[in-house]
Scaffold this motif. Structure first.
Motif, PDB file in Angstrom:
ATOM      1  N   ALA A  32      13.884  81.929  87.056  1.00  0.00           N
ATOM      2  CA  ALA A  32      15.234  82.219  86.818  1.00  0.00           C
ATOM      3  C   ALA A  32      16.161  81.400  87.093  1.00  0.00           C
ATOM      4  O   ALA A  32      17.390  81.280  86.283  1.00  0.00           O
ATOM      5  CB  ALA A  32      15.672  83.652  87.453  1.00  0.00           C
ATOM      6  N   CYS A  33      16.252  80.481  87.834  1.00  0.00           N
ATOM      7  CA  CYS A  33      17.189  79.298  88.336  1.00  0.00           C
ATOM      8  C   CYS A  33      16.734  78.275  87.212  1.00  0.00           C
ATOM      9  O   CYS A  33      15.828  77.799  86.780  1.00  0.00           O
ATOM     10  CB  CYS A  33      16.836  78.787  89.685  1.00  0.00           C
ATOM     11  N   LEU A  34      18.066  78.036  86.554  1.00  0.00           N
ATOM     12  CA  LEU A  34      18.118  77.110  85.248  1.00  0.00           C
ATOM     13  C   LEU A  34      18.268  75.699  85.995  1.00  0.00           C
ATOM     14  O   LEU A  34      18.287  74.825  85.163  1.00  0.00           O
ATOM     15  CB  LEU A  34      18.966  77.473  84.287  1.00  0.00           C
ATOM     16  N   THR A  35      18.310  75.510  87.100  1.00  0.00           N
ATOM     17  CA  THR A  35      18.872  74.228  87.646  1.00  0.00           C
ATOM     18  C   THR A  35      19.862  73.585  86.822  1.00  0.00           C
ATOM     19  O   THR A  35      19.918  72.470  86.700  1.00  0.00           O
ATOM     20  CB  THR A  35      17.695  73.064  87.936  1.00  0.00           C
ATOM     21  N   CYS A  36      20.806  74.530  86.706  1.00  0.00           N
ATOM     22  CA  CYS A  36      21.950  74.020  85.658  1.00  0.00           C
ATOM     23  C   CYS A  36      22.955  73.205  86.465  1.00  0.00           C
ATOM     24  O   CYS A  36      23.751  72.580  86.016  1.00  0.00           O
ATOM     25  CB  CYS A  36      22.660  75.203  85.044  1.00  0.00           C
ATOM     26  N   GLY A  37      23.069  73.670  87.714  1.00  0.00           N
ATOM     27  CA  GLY A  37      23.770  72.821  88.682  1.00  0.00           C
ATOM     28  C   GLY A  37      25.418  73.370  88.666  1.00  0.00           C
ATOM     29  O   GLY A  37      26.399  73.006  89.416  1.00  0.00           O
ATOM     30  N   ALA A  38      25.675  74.485  88.088  1.00  0.00           N
ATOM     31  CA  ALA A  38      26.927  74.989  88.231  1.00  0.00           C
ATOM     32  C   ALA A  38      27.273  75.561  89.466  1.00  0.00           C
ATOM     33  O   ALA A  38      28.497  75.354  90.098  1.00  0.00           O
ATOM     34  CB  ALA A  38      26.775  76.561  87.410  1.00  0.00           C
ATOM     35  N   CYS A  39      26.331  75.852  90.473  1.00  0.00           N
ATOM     36  CA  CYS A  39      26.562  76.261  91.775  1.00  0.00           C
ATOM     37  C   CYS A  39      26.961  75.143  92.511  1.00  0.00           C
ATOM     38  O   CYS A  39      27.734  75.164  93.147  1.00  0.00           O
ATOM     39  CB  CYS A  39      25.157  77.036  92.516  1.00  0.00           C
ATOM     40  N   LEU A  57      17.596  76.746  97.909  1.00  0.00           N
ATOM     41  CA  LEU A  57      16.832  77.624  96.939  1.00  0.00           C
ATOM     42  C   LEU A  57      15.421  77.275  96.792  1.00  0.00           C
ATOM     43  O   LEU A  57      14.381  78.086  96.859  1.00  0.00           O
ATOM     44  CB  LEU A  57      17.605  78.106  95.736  1.00  0.00           C
ATOM     45  N   PRO A  88      24.842  81.634  86.204  1.00  0.00           N
ATOM     46  CA  PRO A  88      24.415  82.477  85.167  1.00  0.00           C
ATOM     47  C   PRO A  88      23.151  83.503  85.355  1.00  0.00           C
ATOM     48  O   PRO A  88      23.208  84.518  84.802  1.00  0.00           O
ATOM     49  CB  PRO A  88      23.857  81.488  83.965  1.00  0.00           C
TER      50      PRO A  88
HETATM   51  S1  SF4 Z   1      23.910  77.917  89.267  1.00  0.00           S
HETATM   52 FE1  SF4 Z   1      22.500  77.092  90.746  1.00  0.00          FE
HETATM   53  S2  SF4 Z   1      21.290  79.019  91.218  1.00  0.00           S
HETATM   54 FE2  SF4 Z   1      22.203  79.440  89.645  1.00  0.00          FE
HETATM   55  S3  SF4 Z   1      20.788  79.135  87.827  1.00  0.00           S
HETATM   56 FE3  SF4 Z   1      22.379  77.313  88.021  1.00  0.00          FE
HETATM   57  S4  SF4 Z   1      21.297  75.852  89.416  1.00  0.00           S
HETATM   58 FE4  SF4 Z   1      20.160  77.885  89.575  1.00  0.00          FE
END
Ligand code: SF4
Ligand code: SF4
Length: 243
Positions: A32-39, A57, A88
């Protein structure tokens, strides 16, 4: 054909992995973690000792319990919750950090946090700075008198304690009476201007609770119960905690 240099021998057993599964949506699917980097991009602790919330994580997912319970990253997180709001997938990284901290022995936790949590147990105001209720009441009383005498138009200003039946009970950080007492006055004025019926509680005055940062649930509950008893004594409808 030559044997591969890298052997993947299966996943390690992990205490934290179970916790991660509880906090990841869709039945604990770590994909489920998209590794999008928003965090990471909004995290105020990103970069401290190379911290990146995604790494925390992933370490949990890989069963790296030993690393998780010894890394200083556990103490760099401010518990601000920004990462959850921007994620997300709504992954609860601060809950994971809380579990990491809880796994540390008390004598290995940062002395400043532990000392503040313990200091709050030793006085009736719940102050992490060791202020008793009498000390807070004295500081507030003197400051209020000064404002009433010296600031035109504010002769009527009030900062009451234990006013029975007040609608709102207010907690503030004990750093203010201890170090920045003038910082309390603007809030008194705002409450006066909007006509709020409020009071400080003498018991459980202090807003801060370091047991949260220390990840000690028993101490946390003890501190909250002290504050709650101050609210109940007054019979207030609303509890305003500025922390
Ligand atoms: S915000 Fe962080 S924890 Fe959430 S999906 Fe993106 S990388 Fe994963
Ligand atoms: S809660 Fe911790 S990990 Fe999440 S954004 Fe705040 S400091 Fe970063």
């Amino acid at each position: 054909m030559a044997e591969s240099a890298i052997k993947i021998s299966g996943k390690k057993q992990s205490r934290f992995l179970d916790k991660v599964k509880e906090i990841v949506p869709e039945g604990g699917n770590l994909d489920a973690c998209l590794t999008c980097g928003a965090c990471s991009s909004g995290c105020p602790a990103t970069g401290i000792d190379d911290l990146d919330p995604r790494k925390v994580l992933r370490m949990a997912a890989l069963g790296m319990d030993e690393e998780l319970t010894t890394t200083p990253w556990a103490w760099a997180c401010t518990m601000c919750m920004r990462c959850i709001y921007v994620c997300p997938m709504k992954i609860n990284i601060p809950q994971l950090v809380f579990n990491m901290r809880a796994a540390w022995p008390t004598d290995k936790k940062p002395k400043g946090i532990v000392g503040s949590a313990m200091a709050a147990r030793k006085n009736d105001s719940g102050s992490a700075m060791g202020l008793t209720s009498e000390m807070v009441m004295e500081t507030v009383g003197e400051l209020l008198e000064e404002v009433q005498e010296e600031q035109e138009g504010w002769e009527h200003l009030q900062a009451p304690f234990d006013k029975k039946g007040a609608t709102y009970v207010l907690n503030q950080n004990s750093r203010e009476p201890q170090m920045e007492e003038d910082e309390m006055v603007p809030l008194w004025k705002i409450l006066d201007m909007v006509g709020i019926d409020w009071t400080y509680p003498s018991k459980g005055w202090a807003a801060e609770n370091y047991s949260l940062f220390m990840a000690d649930n028993e101490l946390w509950e003890e501190n909250v119960r002290l504050k709650a008893s101050g609210v109940e004594n007054i019979g207030a409808k609303y509890w305003l905690n500025t922390e």
